[in-house]
Write a protein that holds these residues in place. Structure first.
Motif, short mmCIF file in Angstrom:
data_model
loop_
_atom_site.label_atom_id
_atom_site.label_comp_id
_atom_site.label_asym_id
_atom_site.label_seq_id
_atom_site.Cartn_x
_atom_site.Cartn_y
_atom_site.Cartn_z
N ALA A 149 57.82 38.78 6.22
CA ALA A 149 56.68 40.48 6.22
C ALA A 149 55.91 40.42 6.03
N ALA A 150 55.65 39.83 4.86
CA ALA A 150 53.97 39.56 4.66
C ALA A 150 52.88 39.06 5.26
N LEU A 151 53.30 37.87 6.64
CA LEU A 151 52.26 37.92 7.42
C LEU A 151 52.05 38.87 7.89
N ALA A 152 53.38 39.24 8.35
CA ALA A 152 53.34 40.30 9.82
C ALA A 152 52.19 41.46 9.66
N VAL A 153 52.17 42.13 7.95
CA VAL A 153 52.23 43.30 7.87
C VAL A 153 50.50 42.70 7.44
N THR A 154 50.10 41.95 7.00
CA THR A 154 48.38 41.17 6.88
C THR A 154 47.70 41.10 8.51
N ALA A 155 48.92 40.89 9.03
CA ALA A 155 48.33 40.51 10.55
C ALA A 155 48.20 42.21 11.35
N ALA A 156 48.83 42.65 11.08
CA ALA A 156 48.79 44.52 11.33
C ALA A 156 47.34 44.63 11.27
N SER A 157 47.34 44.53 9.44
CA SER A 157 46.43 45.21 8.59
C SER A 157 44.59 45.05 9.48
N ARG A 158 44.90 43.49 10.12
CA ARG A 158 43.96 42.82 10.26
C ARG A 158 43.42 43.97 12.14
N HIS A 159 44.31 45.28 12.60
CA HIS A 159 44.63 45.06 13.86
C HIS A 159 45.07 44.38 14.61
N VAL A 160 45.41 43.37 14.84
CA VAL A 160 46.30 42.72 15.46
C VAL A 160 47.69 43.00 15.59
N ARG A 161 47.78 42.50 17.13
CA ARG A 161 49.14 43.03 17.38
C ARG A 161 49.98 42.10 17.43
N GLY A 363 42.32 38.02 13.79
CA GLY A 363 41.69 39.14 13.32
C GLY A 363 41.07 39.05 12.67
N VAL A 364 40.44 39.89 11.97
CA VAL A 364 39.12 39.70 10.97
C VAL A 364 39.46 40.78 9.83
N ALA A 365 39.18 40.65 8.70
CA ALA A 365 39.95 41.19 7.38
C ALA A 365 38.97 42.43 7.93
N ALA A 366 39.64 43.56 7.44
CA ALA A 366 39.09 44.78 7.47
C ALA A 366 38.61 45.27 6.23
#
Length: 366
Positions: A149-161, A363-366
């Motif tokens: 879950a953390a990996l998915a949330v982190t990726a989504a926070s970088r605007h990765v689908r 992705g890139v860090a927001a």
């Protein structure tokens, strides 16, 4: 990152295949197959009505009753033309089908499965398949679901689908872990009931979605099984509609979820608490992956001063160390309040996930 279920999926409509037939029985069957593939096609009862959409449709299904007419009209050559009819078909169909350079003559009912898949491929378009990352616990309660879950949330926070896939029917549901158990959308039991090809577009619209994050979760009901063909089709749809698919794997083996997810060839993150008994259990789990070509990485939960060192665990299990995550004392309380794991720049878990995503160039860090 805030998980906001009110955020709609990206705008745009699915491309519409074109059906050209005046045969009402054939049309009924083709519309049924299109619906199973998640499409509402355009229908032309004759070739003249099809001319306007002939070039632009992602796929053209020409009925056996109209193929000779289509060949006589000398329509522009294009890929993605399929002739459809009933078996047995009039032998006179083959010559005009060749003139149209049709890729296939699909005869019903035997060709239904192929034709449904072809319709689904046309709807999804030429999308590249997303990366798959599997997360597996070295023992029960190791924290694999939390890491996934953390990996998915982190990726989504970088605007990765991103798609987060709950592979464990006995895990309680990842929607609960994200604090979104009330979110509207289909869960695995609903998808199992469809028993049809799941396109990327249809899947994205059907499951709970929070900005760039889609969630395919179990619920708390009695259904604990998904047919392997539905599972495989759903994972394929998730890959075609997302850049990253994170799968929380069950520990049982063999298992169709494990087999389908590992078949994508992505890395496997094995989560192991830093104590002797957990390492012993993880050794057996890692052994089940011995014949798989997937890269394996170790994530150690802990350690405390009295626990085993992460490097010792990595050497014991024979897999490289990705990192160790120290305990977050207030994590359990924040989870009970509905806060997803991986939130906050100071979270050790979010930091590990960010570094791993950097290694994947996602992705890139927001």
């Amino acid at each position: 990152m805030s998980l906001d279920p009110s955020v709609p999926p990206p705008p745009g409509t699915a491309p519409r295949p074109l059906i050209v037939t005046g045969d009402p029985l054939l049309l009924e069957d083709l519309l049924r197959l299109a619906a199973a593939a998640g499409s509402e096609p355009e229908v032309a009862v004759d070739v003249g009505a099809a001319v306007a959409s002939w070039r632009s449709a992602p796929l053209v299904l020409v009925g056996a009753d109209r193929v000779a007419e289509a060949a006589r009209r000398e329509l522009p050559r294009r890929p993605g033309v399929v002739v459809a009819g009933f078996d047995p078909v009039d032998p006179g169909v083959w010559r005009p089908a060749l003139a149209l350079r049709a890729e296939q003559v699909a005869l019903l009912p035997d060709g239904e499965s192929w034709l449904t898949d072809r319709l689904a491929d046309a709807i999804d378009g030429p999308q590249a398949a997303g990366r798959v990352v599997c997360v597996l616990g070295g023992r029960g309660g190791a924290g694999a679901s939390t890491l996934a879950a953390a990996l998915a949330v982190t990726a989504a926070s970088r605007h990765v689908r991103t798609a987060l896939v709950d592979g464990d029917p006995l895990g309680g549901g990842l929607d609960l872990l994200l604090g979104e158990e009330q979110a509207e959308g289909l869960r695995w039991p609903d998808l199992a009931a469809t028993r049809c090809r799941v396109t990327a577009t249809a899947l994205s619209r059907a499951v709970p979605r929070f900005g760039p994050l889609s969630l395919i979760s179990w619920d708390r009901g009695r259904v604990l099984h998904v047919p392997p063909e539905v599972l495989s089709a759903t994972l394929t749809g998730a890959r075609r509609g997302h850049d990253l698919v994170v799968v929380d794997l069950p520990r049982r083996h063999p298992d169709p979820t494990v087999e389908a997810a590992l078949a994508a060839g992505g890395p496997v993150l094995v989560v192991v608490p830093a104590d002797v008994r957990s390492v012993a259990a993880a050794g057996r789990v890692v052994a089940t992956l011995a014949d798989q070509p997937n890269d394996r990485w170790l994530v150690v939960r802990g350690p405390s001063p009295s626990d085993l060192a992460p490097e010792v665990i990595a050497n014991t299990l024979g897999i490289p160390l990705l990192g160790a995550v120290r305990p977050e004392p207030r994590r359990a309380a924040r989870q009970d309040w509905g806060e997803p794991p991986g939130i906050g720049r100071r979270s050790p878990l979010a930091g590990l996930c960010g570094r791993f995503l950097d290694s994947l160039a996602l992705g890139v860090a927001a």
